[in-house]
Design a protein around this motif. Sequence first.
Motif, PDB file in Angstrom:
ATOM      1  N   GLY A  96     -15.022  13.777  -2.431  1.00 16.42           N
ATOM      2  CA  GLY A  96     -13.982  13.565  -3.436  1.00 16.42           C
ATOM      3  C   GLY A  96     -14.382  13.821  -4.869  1.00 16.42           C
ATOM      4  O   GLY A  96     -13.582  13.630  -5.775  1.00 16.42           O
ATOM      5  N   GLY A  97     -15.608  14.218  -5.114  1.00 16.19           N
ATOM      6  CA  GLY A  97     -16.033  14.557  -6.461  1.00 16.19           C
ATOM      7  C   GLY A  97     -16.759  13.440  -7.192  1.00 16.19           C
ATOM      8  O   GLY A  97     -16.811  12.285  -6.756  1.00 16.19           O
ATOM      9  N   ALA A  98     -17.309  13.815  -8.337  1.00 21.60           N
ATOM     10  CA  ALA A  98     -18.169  12.935  -9.132  1.00 21.60           C
ATOM     11  C   ALA A  98     -17.482  11.641  -9.557  1.00 21.60           C
ATOM     12  O   ALA A  98     -18.148  10.624  -9.753  1.00 21.60           O
ATOM     13  CB  ALA A  98     -18.688  13.688 -10.355  1.00 21.60           C
ATOM     14  N   VAL A  99     -16.170  11.650  -9.708  1.00 22.18           N
ATOM     15  CA  VAL A  99     -15.458  10.453 -10.147  1.00 22.18           C
ATOM     16  C   VAL A  99     -15.660   9.291  -9.164  1.00 22.18           C
ATOM     17  O   VAL A  99     -15.554   8.133  -9.542  1.00 22.18           O
ATOM     18  CB  VAL A  99     -13.949  10.747 -10.363  1.00 22.18           C
ATOM     19  N   LEU A 100     -16.021   9.603  -7.926  1.00 27.34           N
ATOM     20  CA  LEU A 100     -16.228   8.555  -6.924  1.00 27.34           C
ATOM     21  C   LEU A 100     -17.677   8.074  -6.853  1.00 27.34           C
ATOM     22  O   LEU A 100     -17.982   7.113  -6.146  1.00 27.34           O
ATOM     23  CB  LEU A 100     -15.799   9.051  -5.539  1.00 27.34           C
ATOM     24  N   ALA A 101     -18.574   8.708  -7.592  1.00 28.60           N
ATOM     25  CA  ALA A 101     -20.007   8.447  -7.472  1.00 28.60           C
ATOM     26  C   ALA A 101     -20.387   7.002  -7.783  1.00 28.60           C
ATOM     27  O   ALA A 101     -21.266   6.440  -7.137  1.00 28.60           O
ATOM     28  CB  ALA A 101     -20.800   9.403  -8.353  1.00 28.60           C
ATOM     29  N   GLU A 102     -19.766   6.397  -8.748  1.00 29.47           N
ATOM     30  CA  GLU A 102     -20.132   5.033  -9.158  1.00 29.47           C
ATOM     31  C   GLU A 102     -19.290   3.958  -8.489  1.00 29.47           C
ATOM     32  O   GLU A 102     -19.554   2.771  -8.658  1.00 29.47           O
ATOM     33  CB  GLU A 102     -20.026   4.905 -10.680  1.00 29.47           C
ATOM     34  N   ALA A 103     -18.288   4.368  -7.728  1.00 28.03           N
ATOM     35  CA  ALA A 103     -17.399   3.392  -7.093  1.00 28.03           C
ATOM     36  C   ALA A 103     -18.092   2.737  -5.905  1.00 28.03           C
ATOM     37  O   ALA A 103     -18.715   3.428  -5.098  1.00 28.03           O
ATOM     38  CB  ALA A 103     -16.113   4.073  -6.629  1.00 28.03           C
ATOM     39  N   PRO A 104     -17.989   1.421  -5.797  1.00 24.43           N
ATOM     40  CA  PRO A 104     -18.529   0.781  -4.592  1.00 24.43           C
ATOM     41  C   PRO A 104     -17.767   1.260  -3.367  1.00 24.43           C
ATOM     42  O   PRO A 104     -16.567   1.494  -3.433  1.00 24.43           O
ATOM     43  CB  PRO A 104     -18.310  -0.712  -4.843  1.00 24.43           C
ATOM     44  N   ASN A 105     -18.488   1.404  -2.280  1.00 22.28           N
ATOM     45  CA  ASN A 105     -17.880   1.836  -1.018  1.00 22.28           C
ATOM     46  C   ASN A 105     -17.927   0.647  -0.058  1.00 22.28           C
ATOM     47  O   ASN A 105     -18.998   0.223   0.353  1.00 22.28           O
ATOM     48  CB  ASN A 105     -18.639   3.027  -0.445  1.00 22.28           C
ATOM     49  N   VAL A 106     -16.759   0.129   0.302  1.00 22.18           N
ATOM     50  CA  VAL A 106     -16.695  -1.034   1.192  1.00 22.18           C
ATOM     51  C   VAL A 106     -16.737  -0.627   2.658  1.00 22.18           C
ATOM     52  O   VAL A 106     -16.712  -1.477   3.537  1.00 22.18           O
ATOM     53  CB  VAL A 106     -15.465  -1.917   0.903  1.00 22.18           C
ATOM     54  N   PRO A 157       0.805  -1.210   0.000  1.00 21.01           N
ATOM     55  CA  PRO A 157       0.000   0.000   0.000  1.00 21.01           C
ATOM     56  C   PRO A 157       0.845   1.269   0.000  1.00 21.01           C
ATOM     57  O   PRO A 157       2.004   1.240   0.404  1.00 21.01           O
ATOM     58  CB  PRO A 157      -0.811  -0.109   1.298  1.00 21.01           C
ATOM     59  N   VAL A 158       0.219   2.336  -0.461  1.00 20.77           N
ATOM     60  CA  VAL A 158       0.849   3.656  -0.459  1.00 20.77           C
ATOM     61  C   VAL A 158      -0.101   4.640   0.201  1.00 20.77           C
ATOM     62  O   VAL A 158      -1.301   4.404   0.283  1.00 20.77           O
ATOM     63  CB  VAL A 158       1.234   4.121  -1.882  1.00 20.77           C
ATOM     64  N   ALA A 159       0.467   5.776   0.640  1.00 22.31           N
ATOM     65  CA  ALA A 159      -0.306   6.724   1.434  1.00 22.31           C
ATOM     66  C   ALA A 159      -0.570   8.056   0.751  1.00 22.31           C
ATOM     67  O   ALA A 159      -1.123   8.965   1.367  1.00 22.31           O
ATOM     68  CB  ALA A 159       0.418   6.970   2.759  1.00 22.31           C
ATOM     69  N   SER A 160      -0.189   8.192  -0.524  1.00 20.44           N
ATOM     70  CA  SER A 160      -0.394   9.477  -1.202  1.00 20.44           C
ATOM     71  C   SER A 160      -0.681   9.276  -2.681  1.00 20.44           C
ATOM     72  O   SER A 160      -0.369   8.232  -3.248  1.00 20.44           O
ATOM     73  CB  SER A 160       0.841  10.364  -1.048  1.00 20.44           C
ATOM     74  N   ASN A 215      -9.740  10.456   1.844  1.00 14.26           N
ATOM     75  CA  ASN A 215      -8.867  11.474   2.431  1.00 14.26           C
ATOM     76  C   ASN A 215      -7.504  10.864   2.707  1.00 14.26           C
ATOM     77  O   ASN A 215      -7.395   9.901   3.454  1.00 14.26           O
ATOM     78  CB  ASN A 215      -9.439  12.002   3.752  1.00 14.26           C
ATOM     79  N   LEU A 216      -6.485  11.456   2.112  1.00 12.31           N
ATOM     80  CA  LEU A 216      -5.104  10.993   2.314  1.00 12.31           C
ATOM     81  C   LEU A 216      -4.337  12.125   2.982  1.00 12.31           C
ATOM     82  O   LEU A 216      -3.722  12.947   2.308  1.00 12.31           O
ATOM     83  CB  LEU A 216      -4.459  10.620   0.979  1.00 12.31           C
ATOM     84  N   GLY A 217      -4.415  12.183   4.294  1.00 14.04           N
ATOM     85  CA  GLY A 217      -3.763  13.282   5.002  1.00 14.04           C
ATOM     86  C   GLY A 217      -4.379  14.603   4.600  1.00 14.04           C
ATOM     87  O   GLY A 217      -5.562  14.836   4.808  1.00 14.04           O
ATOM     88  N   ASP A 218      -3.588  15.446   3.949  1.00 14.52           N
ATOM     89  CA  ASP A 218      -4.081  16.768   3.551  1.00 14.52           C
ATOM     90  C   ASP A 218      -4.481  16.832   2.080  1.00 14.52           C
ATOM     91  O   ASP A 218      -4.619  17.912   1.519  1.00 14.52           O
ATOM     92  CB  ASP A 218      -3.031  17.839   3.857  1.00 14.52           C
ATOM     93  N   GLU A 219      -4.665  15.684   1.448  1.00 15.34           N
ATOM     94  CA  GLU A 219      -5.087  15.672   0.045  1.00 15.34           C
ATOM     95  C   GLU A 219      -6.231  14.690  -0.161  1.00 15.34           C
ATOM     96  O   GLU A 219      -6.436  13.777   0.624  1.00 15.34           O
ATOM     97  CB  GLU A 219      -3.913  15.321  -0.878  1.00 15.34           C
ATOM     98  N   LEU A 220      -6.952  14.891  -1.240  1.00 18.29           N
ATOM     99  CA  LEU A 220      -8.013  13.970  -1.633  1.00 18.29           C
ATOM    100  C   LEU A 220      -7.488  13.021  -2.700  1.00 18.29           C
ATOM    101  O   LEU A 220      -6.576  13.358  -3.455  1.00 18.29           O
ATOM    102  CB  LEU A 220      -9.223  14.732  -2.171  1.00 18.29           C
ATOM    103  N   VAL A 221      -8.087  11.863  -2.803  1.00 18.26           N
ATOM    104  CA  VAL A 221      -7.666  10.849  -3.762  1.00 18.26           C
ATOM    105  C   VAL A 221      -8.187  11.141  -5.175  1.00 18.26           C
ATOM    106  O   VAL A 221      -7.838  10.458  -6.123  1.00 18.26           O
ATOM    107  CB  VAL A 221      -8.129   9.447  -3.282  1.00 18.26           C
TER     108      VAL A 221
END
Length: 119
Positions: free
Chosen positions: A89-99, A32-35, A56-62
């Motif tokens: 995180g914006g519209a790009v995340l709208a269709e992603a499954p959320n586990v 895994p990576v953190a940024s 949320n990745l610290g002070d940035e969004l994915v």
Amino acid sequence: MQKTVLIVEDEFLIAMDLKSILERQGWHVVGPVASVAAASRLLERELPSVALLDVNLGDELVTPLAERLSALGVPFAVASAYDRPELIGGAVLAEAPNVGKPTQEARLVIALARLLESR
């Protein structure tokens, strides 16, 4: 198709838990990576089958990474406590499954398997 998953999670213990769960289930874990920057460097070397992203990745969004994965045709899920991660995180995340977060093993494995099948 080989089961490879890129894990992007900034909380070390959560990242290690996700990695352990997925490796037990036969997945090859990239990271895994953190940024976003670290994930982007990995993508230049290896394109995973799917990805699992923290919003949320610290002070940035994915978000920039999610957009890049979409452009590359790599499906992804999010691991988020937010009911609607796209509001953060914006519209790009709208269709992603959320586990979810915390993530239940069965829910995680099923979601990633479905993403793999969709490729």
